[in-house]
Design an enzyme around this catalytic site. Structure first.
Site, mmCIF file in Angstrom:
data_model
loop_
_atom_site.group_PDB
_atom_site.id
_atom_site.type_symbol
_atom_site.label_atom_id
_atom_site.label_comp_id
_atom_site.label_asym_id
_atom_site.label_seq_id
_atom_site.Cartn_x
_atom_site.Cartn_y
_atom_site.Cartn_z
ATOM 1 N N ARG A 172 51.357 41.399 39.527
ATOM 2 C CA ARG A 172 51.647 42.235 40.047
ATOM 3 C C ARG A 172 51.595 41.648 41.633
ATOM 4 O O ARG A 172 51.270 41.515 43.204
ATOM 5 C CB ARG A 172 49.666 42.811 40.677
ATOM 6 C CG ARG A 172 49.168 43.669 39.859
ATOM 7 C CD ARG A 172 50.255 45.144 39.507
ATOM 8 N NE ARG A 172 49.426 45.621 38.591
ATOM 9 C CZ ARG A 172 49.660 45.714 37.322
ATOM 10 N NH1 ARG A 172 50.819 44.874 37.097
ATOM 11 N NH2 ARG A 172 49.209 45.975 35.966
ATOM 12 N N SER A 221 44.562 51.288 41.022
ATOM 13 C CA SER A 221 43.444 50.310 40.832
ATOM 14 C C SER A 221 43.208 50.049 42.280
ATOM 15 O O SER A 221 44.528 50.161 43.131
ATOM 16 C CB SER A 221 43.860 49.417 39.891
ATOM 17 O OG SER A 221 43.682 50.120 38.666
ATOM 18 N N GLU A 291 45.383 45.250 45.735
ATOM 19 C CA GLU A 291 46.189 45.549 45.443
ATOM 20 C C GLU A 291 46.676 46.427 45.967
ATOM 21 O O GLU A 291 48.191 46.456 46.139
ATOM 22 C CB GLU A 291 45.672 46.519 43.710
ATOM 23 C CG GLU A 291 47.084 46.990 43.583
ATOM 24 C CD GLU A 291 47.087 46.942 42.037
ATOM 25 O OE1 GLU A 291 46.615 46.164 40.930
ATOM 26 O OE2 GLU A 291 48.342 47.996 41.447
HETATM 27 P P1 FAD Z 1 55.290 52.608 47.175
HETATM 28 O O1 FAD Z 1 53.401 52.958 47.401
HETATM 29 O O2 FAD Z 1 55.761 53.282 47.885
HETATM 30 O O3 FAD Z 1 54.937 51.589 47.962
HETATM 31 C C1 FAD Z 1 54.378 49.628 47.491
HETATM 32 C C2 FAD Z 1 54.692 48.725 48.869
HETATM 33 O O4 FAD Z 1 56.479 48.514 47.325
HETATM 34 C C3 FAD Z 1 55.363 48.982 49.357
HETATM 35 O O5 FAD Z 1 54.620 47.270 49.985
HETATM 36 C C4 FAD Z 1 56.260 48.931 49.791
HETATM 37 O O6 FAD Z 1 56.860 48.653 51.100
HETATM 38 C C5 FAD Z 1 57.410 48.292 48.723
HETATM 39 N N1 FAD Z 1 58.332 48.928 48.086
HETATM 40 C C6 FAD Z 1 58.772 50.254 47.702
HETATM 41 N N2 FAD Z 1 60.189 51.183 47.452
HETATM 42 C C7 FAD Z 1 60.717 49.555 47.783
HETATM 43 C C8 FAD Z 1 61.994 49.332 47.885
HETATM 44 N N3 FAD Z 1 63.038 49.746 47.137
HETATM 45 N N4 FAD Z 1 62.581 48.208 48.340
HETATM 46 C C9 FAD Z 1 61.630 47.417 49.239
HETATM 47 N N5 FAD Z 1 59.863 47.143 48.920
HETATM 48 C C10 FAD Z 1 59.474 48.865 48.359
HETATM 49 N N6 FAD Z 1 50.461 50.389 39.354
HETATM 50 C C11 FAD Z 1 50.344 49.416 38.223
HETATM 51 O O7 FAD Z 1 50.496 48.354 38.666
HETATM 52 N N7 FAD Z 1 49.529 50.203 36.931
HETATM 53 C C12 FAD Z 1 48.896 51.184 36.701
HETATM 54 O O8 FAD Z 1 48.529 51.289 35.574
HETATM 55 C C13 FAD Z 1 48.912 52.428 37.450
HETATM 56 N N8 FAD Z 1 48.401 53.542 37.550
HETATM 57 C C14 FAD Z 1 48.616 54.298 38.829
HETATM 58 C C15 FAD Z 1 47.871 55.536 39.100
HETATM 59 C C16 FAD Z 1 47.538 56.865 39.512
HETATM 60 C C17 FAD Z 1 46.613 57.435 39.348
HETATM 61 C C18 FAD Z 1 48.094 55.995 40.924
HETATM 62 C C19 FAD Z 1 48.184 56.747 42.625
HETATM 63 C C20 FAD Z 1 49.206 54.882 41.129
HETATM 64 C C21 FAD Z 1 48.770 53.959 39.929
HETATM 65 N N9 FAD Z 1 49.717 52.474 40.407
HETATM 66 C C22 FAD Z 1 49.300 51.636 39.159
HETATM 67 C C23 FAD Z 1 49.878 52.002 41.803
HETATM 68 C C24 FAD Z 1 51.672 52.625 41.613
HETATM 69 O O9 FAD Z 1 51.479 53.875 40.740
HETATM 70 C C25 FAD Z 1 52.806 51.545 41.646
HETATM 71 O O10 FAD Z 1 52.530 49.883 42.178
HETATM 72 C C26 FAD Z 1 54.006 51.898 41.675
HETATM 73 O O11 FAD Z 1 54.359 50.294 41.577
HETATM 74 C C27 FAD Z 1 53.735 52.187 43.566
HETATM 75 O O12 FAD Z 1 54.919 52.575 43.676
HETATM 76 P P2 FAD Z 1 55.660 53.335 44.400
HETATM 77 O O13 FAD Z 1 57.432 53.789 44.599
HETATM 78 O O14 FAD Z 1 54.979 54.104 44.972
HETATM 79 O O15 FAD Z 1 56.049 52.594 45.653
#
Ligand code: FAD
Length: 300
Positions: A172, A221, A291
């Site tokens: 992560r 998480s 996280e």
């Molecule tokens: P966001 O939440 O929109 O952003 C997260 C971070 O990334 C921020 O700092 C943002 O500025 C940055 N960011 C986003 N896009 C870009 C870009 N294009 N360029 C630069 N920076 C960027 N995570 C896991 O690792 N494993 C799991 O099993 C998991 N299970 C989940 C289950 C549920 C029900 C939920 C709600 C979440 C879960 N997550 C899990 C967390 C999440 O889905 C991940 O961390 C995912 O990778 C976040 O992606 P996002 O596009 O939603 O990022």
């Protein structure tokens, strides 16, 4: 013209002012962003980056908002959504995807094409950009396992292609990624029997439904896994399963999740995060590390 007027006249309907972030995050709560825009082309990115620099306003990137909690007082400056960057292609053993493509879409396409390496990431509800930024992972697989390269632009507007080796990464965490905007990524995968990949994907999706509180808003998480242990186990051991503050609750189904079970404010969620951290430290001595990512100011 101030920066908001400039954004409005350039992005038109793709610029939202004073936009509640509860509409763009999976916690379904959060204060307003001063300006929320959807850049997609390199001209649009150049424009918004230059404006943020010249007007000296903060600029943040959001994918699917599935790992972000925004404080009730909201965020100043500009939030850029990648949702309009959604091109994805499979060619030979490679999948290329723009930042705003759903990670799960990539997993599905790869599995169906008989390409192995991402099937266990199925069901993670983030974008490709967010998955690269977080090195998202599940069931022993991580985004960086099959990552070949990342297309980026820095905050001064300079584009670059970074190879996986250019980005030291661990659980992560991706070193230096905060200096870039991820525009897209290429994944190099291995050919395998498609039926077994689809079977693994379905099993993973099933396990998520079984183990995670998917019927309530959350951001997955809350804490990272401490070395040699699980945050959810420590939270459970501290007797915190079901603990609630306002409309936020430690999930009874999975103690690693905080759910918005009843119109939680961001402050309810943040206070519960702090309380869980405090009690776990007191009872087991372990300092949990967040996280999830906190944006903006908390408080009313
Ligand atoms: P966001 O939440 O929109 O952003 C997260 C971070 O990334 C921020 O700092 C943002 O500025 C940055 N960011 C986003 N896009 C870009 C870009 N294009 N360029 C630069 N920076 C960027 N995570 C896991 O690792 N494993 C799991 O099993 C998991 N299970 C989940 C289950 C549920 C029900 C939920 C709600 C979440 C879960 N997550 C899990 C967390 C999440 O889905 C991940 O961390 C995912 O990778 C976040 O992606 P996002 O596009 O939603 O990022």
């Amino acid at each position: 013209m101030d920066f908001k007027q400039e954004l409005s006249s350039y992005f038109k309907e793709n610029c939202l002012l004073n936009e509640p972030m509860g509409r763009h995050t999976t916690y379904l709560t959060g204060g307003p962003a001063e300006a929320y825009v959807y850049p997609a082309t390199s001209e649009e990115w150049s424009f918004v980056l230059k404006l943020a620099r010249t007007e000296n306003v903060p600029l943040r990137i959001i994918g699917f908002g599935s790992n972000i909690l925004v404080g009730g007082k909201g965020v100043g400056g500009i939030v850029c959504s990648t949702k309009h960057m959604n091109h994805v292609a499979v060619k030979s053993n490679r999948v290329t995807a723009q930042a705003g493509v759903a990670l799960d879409k990539v997993c599905e396409l790869a599995s169906r094409a008989g390409l192995a390496g991402m099937e266990k990431l199925s069901g993670i509800p983030g974008s490709v950009g967010g998955a690269v930024y977080m090195n998202a992972g599940a069931f022993g697989q991580e985004t960086f396992d099959c990552l070949e390269y990342v297309e980026v632009i820095d905050y001064d507007g300079r584009p670059a292609t970074l190879l996986k080796e250019d980005l030291p990464h661990s659980y992560r965490h991706v070193e230096g990624i905060e200096n870039y905007i991820v525009l897209g990524a290429g994944f190099s995968l291995e050919k395998k029997d498609f039926a077994s990949l689809v079977e693994t994907r379905n099993a993973v999706l099933h396990k998520r439904i079984e183990k995670q509180p998917l019927d309530f808003p959350s951001a997955g998480s809350v804490f990272k896994r401490p070395v040699g242990d699980y945050a959810s186990r420590l939270i459970d051991e501290a007797g915190l399963r079901g603990l609630s503050i306002g409309g936020a609750k430690v999930s009874e189904k999975h103690a690693g999740f905080i759910i918005n079970f009843n119109h939680a404010t961001p402050e309810d969620i943040k206070n519960l995060m702090d309380e869980v951290k405090r009690q776990v430290k007191e009872k087991s001595g372990v300092e949990l590390e967040l996280e999830q990512i906190l944006w903006g100011e908390f408080g009313r």
